[in-house]
Design an enzyme around this catalytic site. Structure first.
Site, PDB file in Angstrom:
ATOM      1  N   LYS A  36       0.841  -1.213   0.000  1.00  0.00           N
ATOM      2  CA  LYS A  36       0.000   0.000   0.000  1.00  0.00           C
ATOM      3  C   LYS A  36       0.870   1.256   0.000  1.00  0.00           C
ATOM      4  CE  LYS A  36      -2.067  -1.292   3.857  1.00  0.00           C
ATOM      5  NZ  LYS A  36      -1.530  -2.637   4.135  1.00  0.00           N
TER       6      LYS A  36
ATOM      7  N   ARG B  87      -9.422   0.301   8.658  1.00  0.00           N
ATOM      8  CA  ARG B  87      -8.986  -1.067   8.923  1.00  0.00           C
ATOM      9  C   ARG B  87     -10.009  -1.827   9.755  1.00  0.00           C
ATOM     10  NH1 ARG B  87      -3.093   0.101   8.276  1.00  0.00           N
ATOM     11  NH2 ARG B  87      -1.973  -1.856   8.184  1.00  0.00           N
TER      12      ARG B  87
ATOM     13  N   ARG C 246      12.081  -6.401   5.094  1.00  0.00           N
ATOM     14  CA  ARG C 246      12.078  -4.976   5.414  1.00  0.00           C
ATOM     15  C   ARG C 246      12.570  -4.750   6.841  1.00  0.00           C
ATOM     16  NH1 ARG C 246       6.559  -1.613   4.945  1.00  0.00           N
ATOM     17  NH2 ARG C 246       6.020  -2.864   6.751  1.00  0.00           N
TER      18      ARG C 246
ATOM     19  N   ARG D 238      11.654  -1.144  12.285  1.00  0.00           N
ATOM     20  CA  ARG D 238      10.297  -1.251  12.832  1.00  0.00           C
ATOM     21  C   ARG D 238      10.153  -2.511  13.668  1.00  0.00           C
ATOM     22  NH1 ARG D 238       5.920  -0.050   8.131  1.00  0.00           N
ATOM     23  NH2 ARG D 238       4.699  -1.314   9.573  1.00  0.00           N
TER      24      ARG D 238
ATOM     25  N   ARG E  88      -0.290  -9.586  13.151  1.00  0.00           N
ATOM     26  CA  ARG E  88      -0.861  -8.556  12.273  1.00  0.00           C
ATOM     27  C   ARG E  88      -1.816  -9.198  11.257  1.00  0.00           C
ATOM     28  NH1 ARG E  88       4.534  -5.612  10.490  1.00  0.00           N
ATOM     29  NH2 ARG E  88       3.202  -4.371   9.115  1.00  0.00           N
TER      30      ARG E  88
HETATM   31  P1  B4P Z   1       4.600  -1.521   2.084  1.00  0.00           P
HETATM   32  O1  B4P Z   1       4.179  -0.797   0.855  1.00  0.00           O
HETATM   33  O2  B4P Z   1       5.405  -0.751   3.062  1.00  0.00           O
HETATM   34  O3  B4P Z   1       3.420  -2.174   2.877  1.00  0.00           O
HETATM   35  P2  B4P Z   1       2.060  -1.675   3.476  1.00  0.00           P
HETATM   36  O4  B4P Z   1       1.016  -2.425   2.702  1.00  0.00           O
HETATM   37  O5  B4P Z   1       1.970  -0.174   3.433  1.00  0.00           O
HETATM   38  O6  B4P Z   1       2.160  -2.213   4.949  1.00  0.00           O
HETATM   39  P3  B4P Z   1       1.949  -2.113   6.502  1.00  0.00           P
HETATM   40  O7  B4P Z   1       0.731  -2.900   6.829  1.00  0.00           O
HETATM   41  O8  B4P Z   1       3.233  -2.539   7.100  1.00  0.00           O
HETATM   42  O9  B4P Z   1       1.773  -0.684   6.980  1.00  0.00           O
HETATM   43  P4  B4P Z   1       1.040   0.342   7.897  1.00  0.00           P
HETATM   44  O10 B4P Z   1       2.078   1.360   8.086  1.00  0.00           O
HETATM   45  O11 B4P Z   1      -0.242   0.748   7.236  1.00  0.00           O
HETATM   46  O12 B4P Z   1       5.393  -2.778   1.559  1.00  0.00           O
HETATM   47  C1  B4P Z   1       5.947  -3.762   2.410  1.00  0.00           C
HETATM   48  C2  B4P Z   1       7.282  -4.274   1.879  1.00  0.00           C
HETATM   49  O13 B4P Z   1       7.117  -4.933   0.645  1.00  0.00           O
HETATM   50  C3  B4P Z   1       8.303  -3.174   1.612  1.00  0.00           C
HETATM   51  O14 B4P Z   1       9.549  -3.604   2.076  1.00  0.00           O
HETATM   52  C4  B4P Z   1       8.308  -3.010   0.102  1.00  0.00           C
HETATM   53  O15 B4P Z   1       9.550  -2.598  -0.400  1.00  0.00           O
HETATM   54  C5  B4P Z   1       7.967  -4.405  -0.358  1.00  0.00           C
HETATM   55  N1  B4P Z   1       7.193  -4.403  -1.605  1.00  0.00           N
HETATM   56  C6  B4P Z   1       6.157  -3.589  -1.917  1.00  0.00           C
HETATM   57  N2  B4P Z   1       5.683  -3.874  -3.159  1.00  0.00           N
HETATM   58  C7  B4P Z   1       6.442  -4.930  -3.636  1.00  0.00           C
HETATM   59  C8  B4P Z   1       6.443  -5.700  -4.850  1.00  0.00           C
HETATM   60  N3  B4P Z   1       5.575  -5.466  -5.858  1.00  0.00           N
HETATM   61  N4  B4P Z   1       7.329  -6.720  -4.958  1.00  0.00           N
HETATM   62  C9  B4P Z   1       8.212  -6.973  -3.965  1.00  0.00           C
HETATM   63  N5  B4P Z   1       8.277  -6.281  -2.801  1.00  0.00           N
HETATM   64  C10 B4P Z   1       7.413  -5.270  -2.642  1.00  0.00           C
HETATM   65  O16 B4P Z   1       0.619  -0.316   9.299  1.00  0.00           O
HETATM   66  C11 B4P Z   1       1.489  -0.541  10.384  1.00  0.00           C
HETATM   67  C12 B4P Z   1       0.751  -0.641  11.732  1.00  0.00           C
HETATM   68  O17 B4P Z   1       0.161   0.651  12.086  1.00  0.00           O
HETATM   69  C13 B4P Z   1      -0.440  -1.597  11.830  1.00  0.00           C
HETATM   70  O18 B4P Z   1      -0.038  -2.937  12.091  1.00  0.00           O
HETATM   71  C14 B4P Z   1      -1.242  -0.977  13.036  1.00  0.00           C
HETATM   72  O19 B4P Z   1      -0.687  -1.326  14.268  1.00  0.00           O
HETATM   73  C15 B4P Z   1      -1.070   0.524  12.848  1.00  0.00           C
HETATM   74  N6  B4P Z   1      -2.183   1.119  12.078  1.00  0.00           N
HETATM   75  C16 B4P Z   1      -2.055   1.735  10.860  1.00  0.00           C
HETATM   76  N7  B4P Z   1      -3.263   2.140  10.407  1.00  0.00           N
HETATM   77  C17 B4P Z   1      -4.184   1.776  11.358  1.00  0.00           C
HETATM   78  C18 B4P Z   1      -5.612   1.883  11.445  1.00  0.00           C
HETATM   79  N8  B4P Z   1      -6.322   2.441  10.467  1.00  0.00           N
HETATM   80  N9  B4P Z   1      -6.228   1.397  12.558  1.00  0.00           N
HETATM   81  C19 B4P Z   1      -5.530   0.838  13.539  1.00  0.00           C
HETATM   82  N10 B4P Z   1      -4.184   0.668  13.507  1.00  0.00           N
HETATM   83  C20 B4P Z   1      -3.503   1.132  12.426  1.00  0.00           C
END
Ligand code: B4P
Length: 190
Positions: free
Chosen positions: A14, A89, A128, A134, A146
């Site tokens: 995302k 979420r 990552r 993190r 998670r």
């Molecule tokens: P990201 O792009 O970083 O992943 P994300 O989906 O944004 O993930 P995440 O769930 O960790 O994040 P959030 O901060 O929202 O990609 C992950 C990895 O994959 C990276 O290393 C990237 O380089 C790699 N990658 C991406 N695309 C790729 C591809 N095509 N091929 C290969 N590799 C690839 O959430 C973190 C925490 O915050 C949650 O667990 C929760 O505790 C809290 N939180 C956030 N929002 C919340 C909400 N609305 N309500 C309650 N808690 C919340």
């Protein structure tokens, strides 16, 4: 004005895709994860609270998250549209977002999900974790928690948005450019 929810399991990409989409469609990018991490880094009261949940891989409570998101939207009154990344979420967050946007005579245009298999995503997050610093990426047990949180609380949102005729899914596996291309195809056809 378009408002897009970028949806997917932890590590689905995302945040990665939002970096491209925000410029392409001139959207204000709001990542609740990034906002929490900013607050943790600056040791704010909100950050201290969020940290106790995030470090374990739990979701931060709805009241706190909803209020924070609304105040971020209000900071951007002239935005041409929002890209919500990692929010909502839970069903309570989705209902609050609908109500909040309605009060501004706006709505969610579409929710676009990045689909990927859990095992591939666990590996991405562990990878990552080697460099991100993190705590929620460094321990497989926390990562698995998670996914449990996602399955219990976040997955029901697919049905929520599907019932509104607003849910779209794309394959999240492939190169970053390929995935951006797939997402763009959906957004261009809205
Ligand atoms: P990201 O792009 O970083 O992943 P994300 O989906 O944004 O993930 P995440 O769930 O960790 O994040 P959030 O901060 O929202 O990609 C992950 C990895 O994959 C990276 O290393 C990237 O380089 C790699 N990658 C991406 N695309 C790729 C591809 N095509 N091929 C290969 N590799 C690839 O959430 C973190 C925490 O915050 C949650 O667990 C929760 O505790 C809290 N939180 C956030 N929002 C919340 C909400 N609305 N309500 C309650 N808690 C919340």
């Amino acid at each position: 004005m378009i408002n897009i929810v970028l949806f997917g399991k932890p590590g689905a990409g995302k945040g990665t895709q939002a970096e491209f989409l925000k410029g392409k469609y001139n959207l204000t990018h709001l990542s609740t994860g990034d906002i929490f991490r900013f607050n943790i880094k600056n040791d704010t009261e909100l950050g201290q609270l969020a940290k106790t949940f995030m470090d374990k891989g739990d979701l931060v409570p709805d009241e706190v998250t909803i209020q924070m998101l609304q105040s971020e939207v209000d900071k951007n009154p002239h935005s041409a549209g929002f890209l919500f990344d990692g929010f909502p979420r839970t069903i309570a967050q989705a209902e609050a977002l609908d109500k909040f946007l309605e009060s501004k005579e706006q709505n969610i245009t579409a929710t676009v999900a990045l689909e990927a298999d859990d095992e591939i995503l666990v590996q991405r997050l562990l990878e990552r974790g080697k460099t991100s610093g993190r705590p929620d990426d460094q321990d497989e047990e926390k990562i698995r928690n998670r996914y449990q949180e996602y399955n219990e609380k976040t997955a029901p949102l697919m049905q929520y948005y599907n019932a509104q005729g607003k849910f779209y899914a794309v394959n999240g596996i492939g190169s970053i450019e390929e995935v951006t291309e797939r997402l763009s195809k959906v957004i261009d056809n809205l």
